[in-house]
Structures are given as structure tokens and as C-alpha cells.
Write an enzyme that holds these catalytic residues in place. Structure first.
Site, mmCIF file in Angstrom:
data_model
loop_
_atom_site.group_PDB
_atom_site.id
_atom_site.type_symbol
_atom_site.label_atom_id
_atom_site.label_comp_id
_atom_site.label_asym_id
_atom_site.label_seq_id
_atom_site.Cartn_x
_atom_site.Cartn_y
_atom_site.Cartn_z
ATOM 1 N N PHE A 128 -10.616 1.936 11.961
ATOM 2 C CA PHE A 128 -10.233 0.518 11.995
ATOM 3 C C PHE A 128 -9.835 0.078 10.591
ATOM 4 C CE2 PHE A 128 -9.961 -3.630 13.750
ATOM 5 C CZ PHE A 128 -10.395 -4.513 12.769
ATOM 6 N N GLY A 129 -8.635 -0.503 10.483
ATOM 7 C CA GLY A 129 -8.148 -1.021 9.201
ATOM 8 C C GLY A 129 -8.016 -2.533 9.241
ATOM 9 N N TYR A 130 -8.301 -3.176 8.127
ATOM 10 C CA TYR A 130 -8.220 -4.645 8.064
ATOM 11 C C TYR A 130 -7.570 -5.106 6.762
ATOM 12 C CZ TYR A 130 -12.225 -3.704 5.137
ATOM 13 O OH TYR A 130 -13.037 -3.196 4.149
ATOM 14 N N GLY A 131 -7.072 -4.145 5.980
ATOM 15 C CA GLY A 131 -6.393 -4.477 4.712
ATOM 16 C C GLY A 131 -5.083 -3.712 4.683
ATOM 17 N N SER A 132 -4.905 -2.899 3.635
ATOM 18 C CA SER A 132 -3.617 -2.174 3.530
ATOM 19 C C SER A 132 -3.440 -1.181 4.664
ATOM 20 C CB SER A 132 -3.544 -1.426 2.192
ATOM 21 O OG SER A 132 -4.540 -0.424 2.151
ATOM 22 N N GLU A 134 -9.770 5.734 -0.043
ATOM 23 C CA GLU A 134 -10.688 4.598 0.085
ATOM 24 C C GLU A 134 -11.961 4.753 -0.742
ATOM 25 O OE1 GLU A 134 -8.158 2.759 1.730
ATOM 26 O OE2 GLU A 134 -9.964 1.788 2.483
HETATM 27 N N1 LIG Z 1 -10.609 -0.543 3.999
HETATM 28 C C1 LIG Z 1 -9.677 -1.658 4.069
HETATM 29 C C2 LIG Z 1 -9.008 -1.869 2.769
HETATM 30 C C3 LIG Z 1 -8.309 -0.629 2.403
HETATM 31 C C4 LIG Z 1 -7.531 -0.855 1.170
HETATM 32 O O1 LIG Z 1 -6.828 -1.834 1.069
HETATM 33 N N2 LIG Z 1 -7.688 0.068 0.248
HETATM 34 C C5 LIG Z 1 -6.842 -0.061 -0.902
HETATM 35 C C6 LIG Z 1 -7.576 0.124 -2.148
HETATM 36 S S1 LIG Z 1 -8.448 1.583 -2.244
HETATM 37 C C7 LIG Z 1 -5.686 0.867 -0.657
HETATM 38 O O2 LIG Z 1 -5.821 1.892 -0.038
HETATM 39 N N3 LIG Z 1 -4.555 0.468 -1.077
HETATM 40 C C8 LIG Z 1 -3.343 1.217 -0.836
HETATM 41 C C9 LIG Z 1 -2.232 0.278 -1.116
HETATM 42 O O3 LIG Z 1 -2.563 -0.777 -1.693
HETATM 43 O O4 LIG Z 1 -1.085 0.580 -0.764
HETATM 44 C C10 LIG Z 1 -8.707 -1.413 5.203
HETATM 45 O O5 LIG Z 1 -9.246 -0.974 6.204
HETATM 46 O O6 LIG Z 1 -7.504 -1.649 5.144
#
Ligand SMILES: N[C@@H](CCC(=O)N[C@@H](CS)C(=O)NCC(=O)O)C(=O)O
Length: 235
Positions: free
Chosen positions: A29-33, A107
Site C-alpha cells: 500500500f502506497g500513500y506518498g510517492s 524506503e
Molecule cells: N511510504 C510512503 C512514502 C514513500 C516515499 O515517498 N518515499 C520517498 C522517500 S524515501 C520516495 O521513495 N521518494 C521517491 C521519489 O520522491 O520519487 C508511500 O507509501 O508512498
């Protein structure tokens, strides 16, 4: 803030960060990038939500959307009894040996997140009969990690996001593509934190005559085996 890791329906259950293969297909499950830039192969994806948590830009980041000198801010989840966080779940084939090591590096090693499992509720797949949803891995940054930044006034967070940039691109791209994902996939969902930050970033960019389209660049290609061209509206 300590997460209650006991095995209630909406709590996080910690998993081994280094687990790299499972006997059956596994949901992530993803909720950010991960919502708009999963970066790994998957069999199918479905929009859905988790209960008991809210999304906050309280995790610092120096490896993707910031640098050691100017850390960016990325999403994590905080406990919120009334909270619902929408995102996207991806089904990884049992024989896939690349996705989980990739996610563990992206991650956990690079981002300071830890691996948990949780019940997520798909919007379109039939949830299990007792409506507990489906089990999924997810990556959550908790306050004890080395990159944690925590709460700050929204204008301060917005300015930080607008100013930061890292190896994966601008911090503004991260925020605006997530806001775009939510508008396109879950137009009915309210995420005050996310959309307030988006509004502030757009206002500050206009004041500073920063062209967001230039700052954001092209959308990453989709890795799904049945990738359909997605509209990537960033104005
Ligand atoms: N765990 C969250 C956040 C993941 C996230 O945003 N991680 C960043 C920082 S480690 C990342 O992978 N970023 C890649 C990007 O910004 O393109 C999700 O499920 O999306």
C-alpha cells in the site's frame, strides 16, 4: 509518539525490513510517492484506503527530494483514530524477486521508513466479507527515525517544499503529483493537510514567479504489466 503495534484491525504490525520474498502474491500500500511513482513491476493496482491514520508531510528526506544541506519533506502516516488515508495498493507476484528488495532500499535504507503490515480497503475489489479489508505491506516513518522533522506551521512546510530539490526531482513535484493523484483517483476525499500545502505552494510559487510546470518535469512511466497511459495534469 509510540505506535500501538498491537494486533488491532487498524494498527500497524511491524515486519522484517529485509524480508524479500513471500510464498503468495503480496499487496503493497502506497500513500506518498508510491501512488504515482511505484518504480517496481506489479500485477495489478487498486485505489483504496487505510483507517486509523492520517497523512502528514512530517518526514525529512535527503536522498530523493532534498539534500543533507536542505532536507525536503515527504509523506508519512500518523495515528489518528478518526483518520482515513487514501492511496494505491499494488499486487506483487510471488515469483517477483526484485520489487521488495527495491522497496526496502528506496524506503528503508534511503528513506528511514520501516516496514509494517496493515489492513487496507480496496475501493473496487470485494473486501473480505467481514470488511476487514486485505492485508498489505506499507512503509511508515516514525518519529524515532534519523530523518524525522515532525509538525511545523503549514506555510513553513510549504516554503520548504518549494525550495527543496533532490536526486529524484523537486520536492514540489512530490507534493503536486500526490495532490493530482488524489483529485483524479479519489475526488470525493478530503485531505486538508495535503491540499492546504498544495494551495500554499501554488501561492508562494506565483509570488516568487516560479514556474511549477518547469519545476515538476515529466511524469515517470508506469511499471505495471498492463500499463495504461495516465493523464498527468499538472498546471
Ligand atoms: N511510504 C510512503 C512514502 C514513500 C516515499 O515517498 N518515499 C520517498 C522517500 S524515501 C520516495 O521513495 N521518494 C521517491 C521519489 O520522491 O520519487 C508511500 O507509501 O508512498
Amino acid at each position: 509518539m509510540e505506535y500501538n503495534l498491537n494486533l488491532e484491525e487498524n494498527s500497524l504490525r511491524e515486519e522484517n525490513n529485509n524480508e524479500t520474498s513471500y510464498k503468495n502474491p503480496i499487496w503493497v500500500f502506497g500513500y506518498g510517492s508510491l501512488c504515482w511513482n511505484p518504480g517496481f513491476e506489479y500485477q495489478q493496482s487498486v485505489t483504496g484506503y487505510v483507517k486509523g491514520f492520517s497523512r502528514r508531510f512530517w518526514q525529512g528526506n535527503t536522498t530523493h527530494r532534498g539534500t543533507d544541506a536542505k532536507p525536503g519533506r515527504v509523506a508519512t502516516l500518523i495515528e489518528d483514530k478518526e483518520g482515513i488515508t487514501w492511496g494505491k495498493a499494488f499486487l506483487i507476484a510471488a515469483e517477483d524477486k526484485a520489487a521488495l528488495p527495491y522497496l526496502s532500499t528506496r524506503e528503508c535504507q534511503l528513506g528511514g521508513y520501516r516496514t509494517y503490515s496493515i489492513n487496507f480497503h480496496p475501493r473496487t475489489l470485494p473486501s473480505t466479507s467481514n470488511n476487514t479489508g486485505k492485508n498489505a505491506l506499507l512503509y511508515v516513518a516514525i518519529p524515532e527515525n534519523r530523518h524525522w522533522l515532525g509538525a511545523a506551521p503549514l506555510p513553513d512546510i510549504a516554503r520548504q517544499i518549494l525550495e527543496c530539490h533532490g536526486p529524484s526531482g523537486s520536492n514540489a513535484e512530490y507534493l503536486l503529483r500526490l495532490a493530482d493523484f488524489m483529485r483524479e483517483e479519489v475526488p470525493e476525499a478530503l485531505d486538508e493537510h495535503l491540499f492546504s500545502l498544495e494551495r500554499l505552494v501554488r501561492i508562494f510559487a506565483a509570488d516568487m514567479k516560479i514556474c511549477l510546470k518547469t519545476l515538476i518535469g515529466e511524469k515517470p512511466k508506469d511499471e505495471s504489466r498492463d500499463a495504461k497511459p495516465e493523464s498527468s495534469r499538472i498546471s
